[in-house]
Enzyme design. Sequence first.
Site, PDB file in Angstrom:
ATOM      1  N   GLY A  53      31.578  48.511  34.266  1.00  0.00           N
ATOM      2  CA  GLY A  53      32.489  47.889  34.687  1.00  0.00           C
ATOM      3  C   GLY A  53      33.459  48.355  34.163  1.00  0.00           C
ATOM      4  O   GLY A  53      35.144  48.613  34.246  1.00  0.00           O
ATOM      5  N   GLU A 108      35.359  43.801  27.994  1.00  0.00           N
ATOM      6  CA  GLU A 108      34.962  43.469  28.882  1.00  0.00           C
ATOM      7  C   GLU A 108      35.709  44.021  30.356  1.00  0.00           C
ATOM      8  O   GLU A 108      37.008  44.010  29.608  1.00  0.00           O
ATOM      9  CB  GLU A 108      34.601  42.082  28.794  1.00  0.00           C
ATOM     10  CG  GLU A 108      33.073  41.639  29.086  1.00  0.00           C
ATOM     11  CD  GLU A 108      32.885  42.042  30.351  1.00  0.00           C
ATOM     12  OE1 GLU A 108      32.777  42.972  30.924  1.00  0.00           O
ATOM     13  OE2 GLU A 108      31.184  40.892  30.762  1.00  0.00           O
ATOM     14  N   ASP A 112      33.757  36.264  33.850  1.00  0.00           N
ATOM     15  CA  ASP A 112      33.696  34.839  35.024  1.00  0.00           C
ATOM     16  C   ASP A 112      33.104  34.097  35.161  1.00  0.00           C
ATOM     17  O   ASP A 112      33.602  33.295  34.293  1.00  0.00           O
ATOM     18  CB  ASP A 112      32.557  36.059  35.984  1.00  0.00           C
ATOM     19  CG  ASP A 112      32.927  35.727  37.594  1.00  0.00           C
ATOM     20  OD1 ASP A 112      32.797  34.439  37.556  1.00  0.00           O
ATOM     21  OD2 ASP A 112      32.880  36.501  38.386  1.00  0.00           O
ATOM     22  N   LYS A 140      38.312  34.539  34.461  1.00  0.00           N
ATOM     23  CA  LYS A 140      38.641  33.512  35.701  1.00  0.00           C
ATOM     24  C   LYS A 140      39.167  32.833  35.268  1.00  0.00           C
ATOM     25  O   LYS A 140      39.181  31.509  35.826  1.00  0.00           O
ATOM     26  CB  LYS A 140      37.705  33.706  36.465  1.00  0.00           C
ATOM     27  CG  LYS A 140      37.269  34.960  36.868  1.00  0.00           C
ATOM     28  CD  LYS A 140      36.429  34.770  38.245  1.00  0.00           C
ATOM     29  CE  LYS A 140      36.283  36.277  39.723  1.00  0.00           C
ATOM     30  NZ  LYS A 140      35.720  36.234  40.247  1.00  0.00           N
TER      31      LYS A 140
HETATM   32  C1  PRP Z   1      29.819  42.572  35.930  1.00  0.00           C
HETATM   33  C2  PRP Z   1      31.039  41.966  34.811  1.00  0.00           C
HETATM   34  C3  PRP Z   1      30.358  41.723  33.925  1.00  0.00           C
HETATM   35  C4  PRP Z   1      30.407  40.826  34.013  1.00  0.00           C
HETATM   36  C5  PRP Z   1      30.868  39.593  34.210  1.00  0.00           C
HETATM   37  O1  PRP Z   1      29.222  43.268  35.411  1.00  0.00           O
HETATM   38  O2  PRP Z   1      31.544  44.106  34.660  1.00  0.00           O
HETATM   39  O3  PRP Z   1      30.314  42.742  33.147  1.00  0.00           O
HETATM   40  O4  PRP Z   1      29.432  40.922  35.254  1.00  0.00           O
HETATM   41  O5  PRP Z   1      30.710  38.204  34.573  1.00  0.00           O
HETATM   42  P1  PRP Z   1      29.262  36.778  33.458  1.00  0.00           P
HETATM   43  O6  PRP Z   1      30.990  36.475  33.217  1.00  0.00           O
HETATM   44  O7  PRP Z   1      29.607  36.146  35.195  1.00  0.00           O
HETATM   45  O8  PRP Z   1      28.560  37.323  33.477  1.00  0.00           O
HETATM   46  P2  PRP Z   1      28.148  43.603  36.529  1.00  0.00           P
HETATM   47  O9  PRP Z   1      26.996  42.996  35.465  1.00  0.00           O
HETATM   48  O10 PRP Z   1      28.414  43.793  37.504  1.00  0.00           O
HETATM   49  O11 PRP Z   1      27.920  45.415  36.203  1.00  0.00           O
HETATM   50  P3  PRP Z   1      28.728  46.229  35.698  1.00  0.00           P
HETATM   51  O12 PRP Z   1      29.115  46.197  34.673  1.00  0.00           O
HETATM   52  O13 PRP Z   1      28.133  47.622  35.568  1.00  0.00           O
HETATM   53  O14 PRP Z   1      29.568  46.721  37.608  1.00  0.00           O
END
Ligand code: PRP
Length: 183
Positions: A53, A108, A112, A140
């Site tokens: 991400g 990051e 979330d 968030k």
């Molecule tokens: C997403 C985003 C963050 C994480 C945040 O990654 O990129 O790294 O979720 O969520 P959290 O605070 O609830 O843990 P994802 O696992 O979707 O992978 P990506 O980065 O490959 O899209």
Amino acid sequence: MTATIADPRLSGRAVKRIAFDEETIAGRVAELGAEITEAYPDGDLLVLGLLKGSFIFLSDLVRKINRPIQVDFLVAASYGDAMVSSGNVRLLYDPETKLEGKHILLVEDIVDSGKTLNKLMALLEERSPRSLEICALLHKRIADELQYETRFVGFDAPHEFLVGYGLDHAENFRHLPYIASLQ
Ligand code: PRP
């Protein structure tokens, strides 16, 4: 309000609204780069991008950091194709660079639930860095269980499912130059 934005990159998918446009993002990323430059007057600084991400944010951010840095990556996955965090964070790639004795800045795209960071920060702390901080483009502010402060934050994010500028839904929409709220 739902509007259909005429953007061929959306493949006809309606987005609720553009939450952060290109210009707003670029302005804030430049400010973050300046904040980071000022916060680290000395020592080795390793900027660790959490893939996938953060790939666009990281590439813009490092070009706004006006001091020597090293760049490496971490790959973790938690969401899969779902729209809510599973809490099951998997580390798929570990940085090759040595962490010991260096300032580590974990980059990051979005905080979330905070589950990803709780897991990764604990893992990085074990490697004896000189310091360990988080930089997130979006926060968030709902991560009640997050055990670590996010020192550098781009924007407080709306409580919506956001895509673009690296953020995806099932690997789609990462290439949008803005951040949109998905319907
Ligand atoms: C997403 C985003 C963050 C994480 C945040 O990654 O990129 O790294 O979720 O969520 P959290 O605070 O609830 O843990 P994802 O696992 O979707 O992978 P990506 O980065 O490959 O899209």
